[in-house]
Design a protein around this motif. Sequence first.
Motif, short mmCIF file in Angstrom:
data_model
loop_
_atom_site.label_atom_id
_atom_site.label_comp_id
_atom_site.label_asym_id
_atom_site.label_seq_id
_atom_site.Cartn_x
_atom_site.Cartn_y
_atom_site.Cartn_z
N ALA A 158 25.71 -37.61 -33.29
CA ALA A 158 27.07 -38.07 -33.63
C ALA A 158 27.38 -39.44 -33.02
O ALA A 158 28.02 -40.29 -33.67
CB ALA A 158 28.09 -37.04 -33.18
N ASN A 159 26.94 -39.67 -31.80
CA ASN A 159 27.27 -40.94 -31.13
C ASN A 159 26.60 -42.14 -31.78
O ASN A 159 26.96 -43.28 -31.49
CB ASN A 159 26.85 -40.89 -29.66
N LEU A 160 25.61 -41.90 -32.62
CA LEU A 160 24.88 -43.02 -33.22
C LEU A 160 25.62 -43.62 -34.41
O LEU A 160 25.31 -44.72 -34.86
CB LEU A 160 23.47 -42.57 -33.68
N GLU A 161 26.60 -42.88 -34.88
CA GLU A 161 27.33 -43.36 -36.06
C GLU A 161 28.13 -44.61 -35.73
O GLU A 161 28.80 -44.69 -34.69
CB GLU A 161 28.28 -42.27 -36.57
N GLY A 162 27.99 -45.56 -36.59
CA GLY A 162 28.81 -46.77 -36.45
C GLY A 162 28.33 -47.76 -35.42
O GLY A 162 29.01 -48.77 -35.18
N LEU A 163 27.22 -47.52 -34.80
CA LEU A 163 26.72 -48.47 -33.80
C LEU A 163 26.01 -49.64 -34.48
O LEU A 163 25.35 -49.47 -35.50
CB LEU A 163 25.74 -47.78 -32.84
N GLY A 164 26.12 -50.81 -33.87
CA GLY A 164 25.40 -51.97 -34.38
C GLY A 164 23.98 -51.95 -33.87
O GLY A 164 23.67 -52.55 -32.85
#
Lengths: 320, 356
Positions: free
Chosen positions: B170-176
């Motif tokens: 989940a934390n990987l979503e939206g990361l550059g």
Amino acid sequence: MNITDMPIRDIDTANEECRISGELEAPALVRSLRDIGQLNPVVLLERGGRRIIVCGFRRIHAARTLGRESVPARVLGPADFSPLHPLEFALRDNLAFRPLEPLERARALDKLEEAGLLPETIVRVYLPLLGLPPRADILESQLLVARARPGLHHCLAGGILTQQSVEALARMPPESQDRFALLMERIRLSASLQRQVLGLLRDLAAGDGASWGAPLDGEEVGAILDDPSLSPAAKGEGLHEALYRRRHPRLTRARARFRERERALGLPGAIRLAAHPYFETADIRVEFSAPDAARFRFLAGELERAARGADLETLFEVDE
Amino acid sequence: MIAYRPREVIIEAESWKDPATAGILRNLPGIPRRTVADAGRISASRDTLILARYRGKFLKQCQGSGAEMCCNYFTASYAWNCHFECTYCVLQSYLSGSAIVICTNIEDFLEEIGRTLGRNPDRFFRIGTGELADSLALDPITGYSRRVVPFFASLPNGILELKTKSDQVANLEGLGHGGRTVVSWSMNSRRIRRSEEGGSSTLEERLAAADRCRRWGYRLGFHFDPIVHYDGWEEEYRDVVRQIFSVVDPGDVAWISLGALRFTPHLRERLIERHPGSRLPWGEFVPGHHGKLRYFRLVREEIYRKMNAWISDCAPGVEVYLCMESRLVWERSLGVAVRDAGHLSDRLDAAATGGA
């Protein structure tokens, strides 16, 4: 100190709670007793109207062998041993005269534990006294050995099994221990082979989901054990090889193929070819020794002849 | 997957200076905590989470280095130990305490990697965080991926690999991520996952997580390691290969590695002792590299040859490599001649960035 001449019939010789000695038969002691008599009195504990042996099991046995009816004895009461347990007294007395055999050591530690000494005390005080490192796992090993089946004790006392093997076997069910002890009556295994055979038996049985002794039931093993032309040592080696073949079927087949292909090259026996023991690499080592130039030329020529043959390629392939 | 929930958190006093500590504790409300001067001396079970500073070197060469064919991988750990307790895991063998440790000086971790890569601008680094702990299983607690992934996006000569048996993405979503992070999954047959990989995510959960990462633009990796040789292994592993490519497009896959089961003799004994029902210890093993036990070479070659064929059927052209194997095994099982470790490393570097 009161020393009395104690009739042997008045001693409870069946009580072995303080017995450290493994083997009671001691021919040298019998000779000494016959020639110069008993120099040291045995030590007895008088308790509840019975006299049990604390020190002197072998001396009393020797006296009986010589037909003596009594032995010089010191008779003590429980308070005389305080603060030691009589067993500790017996142990220290034995150690004053001789080092203990491995089985005697294990048995002494087991009896100390049964006598109610705390394991921490045994580890701290008695393991060093017996020349063992003061570690709880050492005590555990010793207790396992002490509690192994009599057949294994017999093998250990006779030098047929190592203490390490007896310890490993002692973790198994009693029937497996008995079976291995019986097996050892027919074969001989070096210490290294004992370790390997026990490991192979464990692996094969567990891999097949079978009982520990199941790998010994096969026809091949039976034929080895029943072969009258084989010595016990040869049977031991044969058993190891048979179990290894079952445990490593593809590796042993590869080794056999290599040997077969080596033979097909027709090289003289003086030229030795060796593959990696597990064929991890395809490399083959060639080795020969020659005492003079003529022999060298001959062997090198044989190698050259083999190198030109088509069979050489197959030597580098271990595939089935 | 069983989420990690400690019974107690032990905080090393120095760790209170690190901002990460407060963040981690915020994610663990209601769990008893205590502070100690030196956490290094604590021996505790997996139920205990230790927050401590790591004072050693983070970046290390992978233990495969020294093998004849090594991919020149680097490992960097910010956590130690794992609550999945896979039966074959090396963590069962060589980590003295079994408590989960999270290092709180994540800034030092990032600084060291940035410095090392900056000093070696001509060298490309593939760095994985999954050697001593699962890369993502603790991420809901640490949130470290939100620090590490954007950091690697800023590095011109590094690729991060997050290797996991979890579905905690989940934390990987939206990361550059800038294409500089490969998210990869350890894969095994359903039978082995069920019997040997305890609390890890199921095949379906892992693939669903991979699909999410794919949609977020991450390149993916799959590691069939350890592959276990047992009756019926072919059908069950082939099924997993098919499952993967029913979910992901071969073009999204950076690499697939293959590694047959191997362990130290010590770990094998521990496995037998701790998991008497396990089928793993009874294969045809021989001593190999670094004294580890591994399947006899012909068994390994058969495994790799078949796996490679099944992968090629589903995804021709996907980079497949072997872990800690010799040139001989490479050539005989994959049919490719890898010149040397440098050649292999170059191929994987290119695969990591999609050939860019």
